[in-house]
Scaffold this active site. Structure first.
Site, short mmCIF file in Angstrom:
data_model
loop_
_atom_site.label_atom_id
_atom_site.label_comp_id
_atom_site.label_asym_id
_atom_site.label_seq_id
_atom_site.Cartn_x
_atom_site.Cartn_y
_atom_site.Cartn_z
N ASP A 8 0.86 -1.19 0.00
CA ASP A 8 0.00 0.00 0.00
C ASP A 8 0.90 1.23 0.00
OD1 ASP A 8 -3.30 0.23 1.07
OD2 ASP A 8 -2.07 2.04 0.78
N LEU A 34 -0.21 4.14 1.06
CA LEU A 34 -0.78 4.97 2.15
C LEU A 34 -1.28 6.32 1.64
CD1 LEU A 34 1.77 4.16 5.04
CD2 LEU A 34 -0.49 3.18 4.67
N SER A 46 -15.52 -2.92 -11.70
CA SER A 46 -16.68 -2.20 -11.17
C SER A 46 -17.85 -2.25 -12.14
CB SER A 46 -16.28 -0.74 -10.93
OG SER A 46 -17.40 0.06 -10.68
N TYR A 70 -11.95 7.54 -14.45
CA TYR A 70 -11.88 6.43 -13.48
C TYR A 70 -12.54 5.19 -14.09
CZ TYR A 70 -13.48 3.19 -10.04
OH TYR A 70 -13.77 2.02 -9.39
N LYS A 112 -11.06 1.23 -15.51
CA LYS A 112 -11.55 -0.12 -15.19
C LYS A 112 -11.79 -0.89 -16.50
CE LYS A 112 -11.40 0.08 -10.78
NZ LYS A 112 -10.38 -0.71 -10.05
C1 WQD Z 1 -25.13 6.04 -4.71
C2 WQD Z 1 -26.41 6.84 -4.86
C3 WQD Z 1 -26.10 9.08 -5.64
C4 WQD Z 1 -23.98 10.61 -2.16
C5 WQD Z 1 -19.71 4.94 -6.95
C6 WQD Z 1 -18.76 4.87 -8.09
C7 WQD Z 1 -18.56 3.45 -8.49
C8 WQD Z 1 -18.16 2.63 -7.29
C9 WQD Z 1 -19.17 2.76 -6.16
C10 WQD Z 1 -15.78 2.45 -7.25
C11 WQD Z 1 -26.44 7.68 -6.13
C12 WQD Z 1 -26.67 9.07 -4.23
C13 WQD Z 1 -24.63 9.77 -3.04
C14 WQD Z 1 -24.69 11.68 -1.56
C15 WQD Z 1 -26.67 11.03 -2.75
N1 WQD Z 1 -16.89 3.05 -6.82
N2 WQD Z 1 -25.95 9.98 -3.32
N3 WQD Z 1 -26.01 11.85 -1.88
O1 WQD Z 1 -22.16 6.62 -7.62
O2 WQD Z 1 -23.44 4.42 -7.42
O3 WQD Z 1 -20.95 4.43 -7.37
O4 WQD Z 1 -19.26 4.16 -5.87
O5 WQD Z 1 -15.68 1.51 -7.97
O6 WQD Z 1 -17.55 3.41 -9.47
O7 WQD Z 1 -19.33 5.56 -9.17
O8 WQD Z 1 -22.20 5.32 -5.44
O9 WQD Z 1 -22.55 5.99 -3.11
O10 WQD Z 1 -21.68 7.71 -4.76
O11 WQD Z 1 -24.04 6.98 -4.89
O12 WQD Z 1 -27.87 11.21 -3.03
O13 WQD Z 1 -24.15 12.49 -0.75
O14 WQD Z 1 -26.51 7.76 -3.76
O15 WQD Z 1 -26.74 10.09 -6.43
O16 WQD Z 1 -27.76 7.69 -6.61
P1 WQD Z 1 -22.27 5.26 -7.04
P2 WQD Z 1 -22.56 6.55 -4.49
#
Ligand code: WQD
Length: 339
Positions: free
Chosen positions: A33, A35, A127, A152, A156
């Site tokens: 890692d 870090l 992902s 990002y 992937k």
């Molecule tokens: C989930 C839902 C937001 C925050 C991301 C990456 C993906 C993977 C997983 C790495 C959505 C909503 C979120 C907030 C909200 N990461 N939300 N208020 O976007 O599905 O996936 O994380 O691999 O690549 O894109 O996850 O948790 O950001 O959002 O309303 O403060 O929650 O709009 O609908 P996401 P998320």
């Protein structure tokens, strides 16, 4: 004889939970890692859970000579589970070259070392983001790969292609890519969990930080989507279930059960939950109301994504056992334990 497994990014959220499950299965683990997005304290958390301190090396995998030297010193490595990468979708839009260098050069250097070995097993952290907004739900592994919405997500997609093309010409290299849906939660001991640096980008850590009072209010990014309650739907999978999927994938390769030397599996629960459903489940679990407001949509969000997990269930022999409530309870316990 204990098989030695390298876990890159092993002090991160998913990596640390995989290290625990590998140790539980009797593997010897070496963590790499840098870090940059994790804390050395996580090593203590892992050790306090399993009673075994994993080997740890602080390395920048962008430095090719360091990667070559590492694999020379650890010539008995049986497999690599590769998490080390930058993963903030929004940041990647502003810093594409940092993401392409950190997420792809490191992958290439590791694969070049594995190609030199008689046999090697490689598990790649991919992902569901590669699907973009899938046309059909639930999403199967044969769903078309859509144009990435961010550098990002593109790393992937390109990462999977690099592995696929390398495995085609390297009989000695076997690989599995696991396409995660939305990992949430924490180990039941609350000794390891998600440690977002700064303002959480993801929903669940923002919810738990709002619940504990670290954040004033959760903003719900849009409630005008064509879904049951207007908010986006995702497949939230407990990080411990996700970790166990990695052990199942590694065992599949070590036992030689794989068909073809590059395979892909969707890892999710198969259940879709809306943002408002997650909030309401959290309120039940925490016994307190959550302060939130509906705001405008977030750019790049897909409307709905949840997995068809039949391939992982039937071929990998893995199935998620924990549900949304279990995951939110563990996330909440972890947040309370942090403060
Ligand atoms: C989930 C839902 C937001 C925050 C991301 C990456 C993906 C993977 C997983 C790495 C959505 C909503 C979120 C907030 C909200 N990461 N939300 N208020 O976007 O599905 O996936 O994380 O691999 O690549 O894109 O996850 O948790 O950001 O959002 O309303 O403060 O929650 O709009 O609908 P996401 P998320």
């Amino acid at each position: 004889m204990k098989h030695k497994i390298v876990v890159t990014g092993g002090l991160g959220f998913i990596g640390s939970h995989v290290v625990v499950e590998l140790q539980n299965e009797g593997f010897e683990v070496v963590i790499i890692d840098d870090l940059s997005n994790s804390s050395i304290e996580v090593l203590k958390g892992i050790t306090s859970i399993t009673g075994i301190q994993p080997l740890f090396e602080k390395l920048d995998l962008r430095d090719k000579p360091s990667v070559i030297d590492f694999f020379k010193r650890h010539h008995d490595v049986m497999g690599v589970i590769h998490f080390a990468a930058s993963k903030a979708v929004g940041e990647s839009v502003n810093l594409p070259l940092l993401y392409y260098e950190n997420n792809l050069n490191t992958l290439i250097y590791i694969l070049q070392e594995l190609q030199k070995k008689e046999t090697s097993n490689f598990i790649f952290s991919s992902s569901c983001t590669v699907y973009g907004q899938a046309d059909t739900l639930p999403i199967t592994e044969s769903a078309p790969i859509k144009e990435a919405e961010s550098p990002y997500g593109n790393t992937k997609q390109i990462g999977e292609e690099i592995i696929r093309d390398t495995c085609k010409v390297s009989e000695n290299l076997k690989a599995i890519a696991l396409r995660y849906f939305n990992p949430i939660g924490a180990h039941e001991s609350a000794k390891i969990g998600e440690l977002p640096i700064g303002t959480p980008q993801n929903l669940v850590p923002f919810i738990t930080q709002t619940g504990i009072g670290k954040r004033e209010q959760l903003s719900v990014f849009g409630a005008d989507y064509p879904t049951k309650d207007g908010t986006c739907i995702r497949d939230y999978i407990h990080v411990v279930d996700l970790a166990k999927a990695h052990v199942a994938a590694l065992n599949r390769l070590i036992k030689g059960d794989n068909t073809g030397n590059y395979e892909v599996f969707n890892i999710g629960t198969g259940q879709g939950s809306s943002v408002l459903e997650v909030i309401s489940q959290f309120e039940e679990v925490s016994g307190q109301k959550l302060n939130y407001k509906i705001v405008e949509r977030r750019a790049g969000d897909v409307i709905a994504a949840y997995a068809d997990t039949s391939k992982a269930n039937k071929v990998l022999g893995w199935k998620a056992k924990l549900n949304l409530k279990d995951a939110l309870s563990s996330a909440w316990k972890w947040e309370q334990n942090l403060n």
